[in-house]
Design an enzyme around this catalytic site. Structure first.
Site, PDB file in Angstrom:
ATOM      1  N   LYS A 106      23.593  39.282 128.421  1.00  0.00           N
ATOM      2  CA  LYS A 106      23.949  38.820 129.771  1.00  0.00           C
ATOM      3  C   LYS A 106      25.238  39.517 130.216  1.00  0.00           C
ATOM      4  O   LYS A 106      25.840  40.263 129.438  1.00  0.00           O
ATOM      5  CB  LYS A 106      24.122  37.301 129.784  1.00  0.00           C
ATOM      6  CG  LYS A 106      23.212  36.539 128.838  1.00  0.00           C
ATOM      7  CD  LYS A 106      21.722  36.609 129.172  1.00  0.00           C
ATOM      8  CE  LYS A 106      20.945  35.750 128.173  1.00  0.00           C
ATOM      9  NZ  LYS A 106      19.510  35.831 128.281  1.00  0.00           N
TER      10      LYS A 106
HETATM   11  C1  LIG Z   1      18.977  34.564 127.239  1.00  0.00           C
HETATM   12  C2  LIG Z   1      18.193  33.455 127.796  1.00  0.00           C
HETATM   13  C3  LIG Z   1      18.178  32.190 127.188  1.00  0.00           C
HETATM   14  C4  LIG Z   1      18.813  31.919 125.844  1.00  0.00           C
HETATM   15  O1  LIG Z   1      20.182  32.112 125.858  1.00  0.00           O
HETATM   16  P1  LIG Z   1      20.989  31.974 124.457  1.00  0.00           P
HETATM   17  O2  LIG Z   1      22.416  31.881 124.881  1.00  0.00           O
HETATM   18  O3  LIG Z   1      20.692  33.233 123.704  1.00  0.00           O
HETATM   19  O4  LIG Z   1      20.486  30.772 123.772  1.00  0.00           O
HETATM   20  C5  LIG Z   1      17.504  31.163 127.821  1.00  0.00           C
HETATM   21  N1  LIG Z   1      16.873  31.358 128.985  1.00  0.00           N
HETATM   22  C6  LIG Z   1      16.836  32.565 129.593  1.00  0.00           C
HETATM   23  C7  LIG Z   1      16.142  32.710 130.896  1.00  0.00           C
HETATM   24  C8  LIG Z   1      17.497  33.653 129.008  1.00  0.00           C
HETATM   25  O5  LIG Z   1      17.432  34.846 129.603  1.00  0.00           O
END
Ligand SMILES: *Cc1c(COP(=O)(O)O)cnc(C)c1O
Length: 373
Positions: free
Chosen positions: A178
């Site tokens: 992200k």
């Molecule tokens: C990356 C992601 C997650 C999970 O995030 P983490 O911090 O790795 O648990 C959940 N939902 C979406 C849409 C994502 O892109």
């Protein structure tokens, strides 16, 4: 290889983490509290509760919502699998709804098609940072609890305000895939003070007094465990990095939007190619820059990914569809044509803060060559 994503770190993050280590207090403490306040303020939410990931923040959201066995929760299949998994964590049943292929997001109509008398909640994902039209969904489905999976969407806006600003609950990810990253990490933001207080306890074994508070007050009164909680804490090292990254978020969004606009312009000549875009009601942070291939593209997607890799470009298949994975395939059958089209025909191109225009030109030239241009 030009990577799909690379975090934007500098000496400030190193120094911030180093200061926490030097302080001797590395677990959840004052830095986490500071990061929670700063992030909630950035979002425009009243409360922020840090967690170990977005997945654990979403799990907490469903516990707070009182969801459990017998309840159905509508989720998009087109999402990282955690969106569906958290529904299973509380013993409820995920029901997959289709998406608008232009945004990759749920709509009021696709939620309608997935509703049953047992539907209690919807997890709306702002997929790849493209804001979902939450007002439209709320207007049509106001009786359902609406949880926003804003994992990808830090820095995206909806109707001129940050995504998640008015959400009953929104969950955020600080994974390196992200924009804003703390290595691993997440946050739950909410306008509800009771939910925030309970989430703070639940993420720390449901202790009545947090370890940090007990330490700073010097109290020796024994804590109580009010219910069955979890260890979903963030560390102060992560939060210190998060504070630096939060300060850089506006620059990250600006750079990504500029690079995305450049992609859109340079790829406009590929016949039939669809590129991700802003919806009319908001501006995305382009966490993922996806393109969808037309049916008559000269190569299959698999061959295109291999072709790009051969030219030093590391692209990825498009966003996954949970209902096609072994963990969920037996729940169906599902009728999700837009999801199946987008997941099968899209790919994610490299886009990261420090990407140069030369690197971007290499990606575009490789795609043009694959298209026979
Ligand atoms: C990356 C992601 C997650 C999970 O995030 P983490 O911090 O790795 O648990 C959940 N939902 C979406 C849409 C994502 O892109």
């Amino acid at each position: 290889m030009i990577p799909v994503m690379r975090p934007w770190f500098g000496p400030q993050e190193q120094a911030a983490a180093g200061e926490v280590i030097a302080s001797g207090w590395v677990a959840q403490g004052p830095k986490v509290a500071e990061f929670e306040r700063a992030f909630a303020e950035h979002v425009g939410a009243a409360h922020g509760v840090a967690a170990s990931s977005c997945t654990t923040a979403l799990h907490l959201a469903l516990v707070l919502g009182g969801l459990g066995p017998g309840d159905e929760v509508i989720v998009p299949s087109l999402s990282f699998i955690a969106t569906a998994n958290v529904v299973r964590y509380v013993g409820a049943t995920p029901v997959f709804a289709d998406i608008d292929p232009a945004t990759g997001n749920l709509t009021a109509k696709t939620v309608e098609a997935a509703r049953s008398p047992r539907t209690r909640a919807v997890i709306v994902v702002h997929q790849g940072g493209v804001p979902a039209d939450v007002d439209e969904i709320r207007a049509a489905h106001g009786e359902l609890l609406l949880v926003e999976d804003a994992a990808c969407a830090a820095g995206s806006t909806y109707k001129g305000r940050p995504v998640g600003a008015d959400a009953p609950m929104a969950a955020w990810s600080f994974h390196p895939r992200k924009l804003l990253t703390t290595g691993e990490g997440g946050m739950l933001t909410t306008g509800n003070a009771e939910w925030a207080a309970r989430a703070r306890r639940l993420r720390e074994h449901a202790m009545s007094v947090s370890a940090a508070d007990r330490h700073s007050s010097g109290s020796s009164a024994p804590e109580e465990y009010t219910e069955v909680g979890f260890n979903y804490r963030m560390t102060d090292m992560q939060a210190a990095v998060g504070l630096v990254q939060l300060g850089k978020l506006p620059a990250m969004v600006e750079r990504r939007r500029a690079l995305a606009a450049r992609y859109q312009e340079m790829l406009a000549g590929v016949p039939g190619l669809v590129t991700v875009r802003d919806p009319g009601y908001g501006e995305g942070n382009y966490q993922s820059f996806w393109v969808a291939l037309p049916e008559d593209f000269p190569m299959s997607r698999g061959d295109l990914l291999t072709f790009l890799a051969g030219r030093g470009v590391s692209a990825r298949r498009g966003i996954m569809a949970a209902h096609l994975e072994p963990a969920y395939a037996s729940d169906g059958p599902y009728d999700l044509p837009a999801t199946e089209w987008l997941t099968a025909n899209s790919l994610i191109l490299p886009l990261f803060h420090q990407m140069t225009e030369e690197e971007q030109d290499t990606v575009v030239a490789a795609l043009h060559a694959a298209a026979g241009l």
